[in-house]
Design an enzyme around this catalytic site. Structure first.
Site, PDB file in Angstrom:
ATOM      1  N   SER A 102     -32.957  13.424 -15.158  1.00  0.00           N
ATOM      2  CA  SER A 102     -31.592  13.465 -15.631  1.00  0.00           C
ATOM      3  C   SER A 102     -31.393  12.583 -16.688  1.00  0.00           C
ATOM      4  CB  SER A 102     -30.590  12.990 -14.625  1.00  0.00           C
ATOM      5  OG  SER A 102     -30.657  11.602 -14.306  1.00  0.00           O
ATOM      6  N   LYS A 103     -30.489  12.444 -17.309  1.00  0.00           N
ATOM      7  CA  LYS A 103     -30.244  11.615 -18.644  1.00  0.00           C
ATOM      8  C   LYS A 103     -30.134  10.276 -18.071  1.00  0.00           C
ATOM      9  CE  LYS A 103     -27.050  10.134 -22.323  1.00  0.00           C
ATOM     10  NZ  LYS A 103     -27.552   8.999 -22.198  1.00  0.00           N
TER      11      LYS A 103
END
Ligand code: GLU
Length: 505
Positions: free
Chosen positions: A262-263
């Site tokens: 994920s970011k």
């Protein structure tokens, strides 16, 4: 055998910056198409207007330009199967929605959001399907006159896909093999909404893949769960014979621990998850990009190519052409690929070594200028040649190489303590006189003369060189000593020595 002409597509939704996983998907599509002499189509899936983000489409196009992934048809590339932006294909989809309705494969549903919420509250795990559609407000339960009246009076409706329960649906996946799920677990997906006259992802995706003559759908694993529905849609349309082959790519996983990349992992561990820097138009927040962080596009491509695929050999460095030559979907793994971002920096290092000094010099010269250093491209290139094997990124050269351009204004304390001996000043005075007498200040000549002088005078090479280095660099670092002095030239070398002798005594 593959169909005559391979046609694949990359079909992002412009809901924000392109995630690095999406870049990998596009890359695999590109490699596969090029491998088989086929075409890559760039389609924008923007039927969900609520999630539209301005600037996202241009960002995606720029990303691929930077990475060297080129498309044959699509938004901004042209082609005869357009328009390639789904929001511009409204009428086309309406025609196909009607086709499904006429065939009895879809039906109108008039349930309001409130009505749907009510039954969801009342019935645990409610699903709109064969077991419940009979109790809902739709064209299967209402008399035809009522249905027509509702539509004519402008009542909002959706069109749902009528899924027959109890059937094993097979998805033949090039990576995963035969994936089977039972149709009973699927719900009657919404295909079209009268509110905006637009189809949902599923319908638009299938219609476009068909009309754009897509032969292979290569996409992320997160779409695998939609694939059975897509198979049923192809069948409902009667398009089974030209249904594309599916290949669902493995997930990209966190570098550490479990789960999807994920970011937040990028923020936490300090690596970008986007190809280019992204400036969020709403919040103004800036997210890091591979380009701005100093990665070479070739390194990013090479790194991503091996996240989920490997040629089965030891080879790690690939040019795009080599990737195209060797890429094989059947060698993609089913298991998720850990996003080893440190490997990404390793690739960048390898590409610095691979590139010529000449290629890297202009970028370094730019950094030098930013630091108010006036010098020539040639001198920048010389330093690149001496120092590039020590860095992962071109921007890391500056702090390491400052001394080539700026005389030290202080001397590293620890090094002084260790390397500047009682007799160092005297020795350096003598070395300075030796160097001052040289007509030819080339590396080779200096080395020859100085080494001979050390030997004849019974000096200790290490001690002399360490002190010499300290006078020119101000620290105990840097490349080969005479590389430095030859680069600095006679005048600068002597003046730096002078200064150090005065200060260090
Ligand atoms: N629009 C979808 C996406 O954003 C496309 C998925 C597919 O390739 O079918 O990834």
């Amino acid at each position: 055998m593959l169909q005559d002409q391979v046609r694949v597509r990359f079909a992002p939704s412009p809901t924000g910056p392109l995630h690095i996983g999406g870049v990998r998907t596009a890359l695999y599509n590109y490699l596969f198409a090029r491998r088989h002499g086929g075409k890559v189509i760039f389609r924008i899936e923007d039927t969900d207007s609520t999630r539209f983000v301005p600037g996202a489409e241009a960002y995606i196009i720029e990303s691929f330009k930077w990475l060297g992934i080129d498309f044959d048809e699509g938004v901004s590339f042209g082609g005869d199967k357009g328009p390639y932006r789904q929001s511009e294909r409204k009428e086309i989809y309406q025609k196909y929605v009607k086709m499904l309705l006429d065939k009895g494969c879809a039906y109108y549903a008039f349930d309001t959001p409130e009505e749907l919420q009510k039954v969801r509250d009342e019935v645990k795990n409610f699903q709109y399907d064969a077991s419940t559609r009979g109790q809902m407000r739709n064209s299967l339960t209402l008399p035809i006159e009522e249905v027509n009246r509702l539509i004519e009076s402008g009542e909002q409706y959706v069109v749902r896909f009528k899924i027959e329960p109890g059937e094993n649906v097979h998805v033949n996946d090039l990576i995963r093999g035969d994936v089977v799920i039972n149709s009973s677990i699927l719900d009657d997906k919404v295909l079209y909404k009268s509110a905006d006259g637009l189809p949902t992802y599923h319908l638009a995706n299938i219609v476009d893949d068909h009309l754009m003559e897509i032969t292979h759908v290569i996409r992320g694993e997160e779409w695998l769960s939609s694939a059975p529905l897509h198979v049923l849609l192809y069948r409902a349309f009667g398009w089974e014979s030209t249904m594309p082959q599916f290949a669902h790519l493995p997930l990209l996983l966190k570098p550490d621990g479990k789960g999807k990349l994920s970011k937040r992992d990028g923020d936490r561990l300090g690596f970008p998850v986007f190809p280019l820097e992204w400036h969020d138009p709403q919040s103004g927040a800036v997210s890091a990009g591979y380009r701005e962080n100093g990665y070479f596009p070739e390194a990013v491509i090479n790194f991503l190519a091996l996240l989920g695929w490997n040629p089965g050999t030891e080879q790690e460095l690939f040019t795009m052409d080599e990737l195209i030559e060797q890429f094989d979907l059947s060698k993609c793994s089913k298991a998720g690929a850990k996003f080893d971002y440190l490997k990404g920096t390793w690739f960048n290092h390898e590409y610095i070594l691979k590139k010529s000094d000449e290629e890297i010099a202009p970028e370094f010269l730019k950094i030098l200028k930013e630091n108010s250093i006036e010098t020539t491209l040639e001198r920048a290139q010389q330093v690149v040649g001496m120092m590039k094997n020590r860095v992962n990124f071109v921007k890391e050269l500056w702090p390491l190489c400052k001394f080539f351009f700026v005389a030290p204004d202080s001397y590293d304390e620890k090094t002084v303590k260790k390397r500047w001996k009682e007799d160092s000043a005297a020795t350096m005075r003598r070395l300075r006189d030796v160097l001052a007498g040289l007509e030819d200040f080339s590396l080779a000549h200096q080395e020859e003369v100085v080494m001979k002088w050390i030997e004849e005078n019974g000096l200790h090479t290490g001690n002399v060189m360490n002190a010499f280095r300290l006078t020119l660099v101000g620290a105990g670092v840097g490349p080969h000593m005479f590389d430095i002095s030859a680069f600095l030239g006679k005048e600068e070398t002597l003046s730096r020595m002078e200064r150090a002798i005065n200060i260090l005594g």
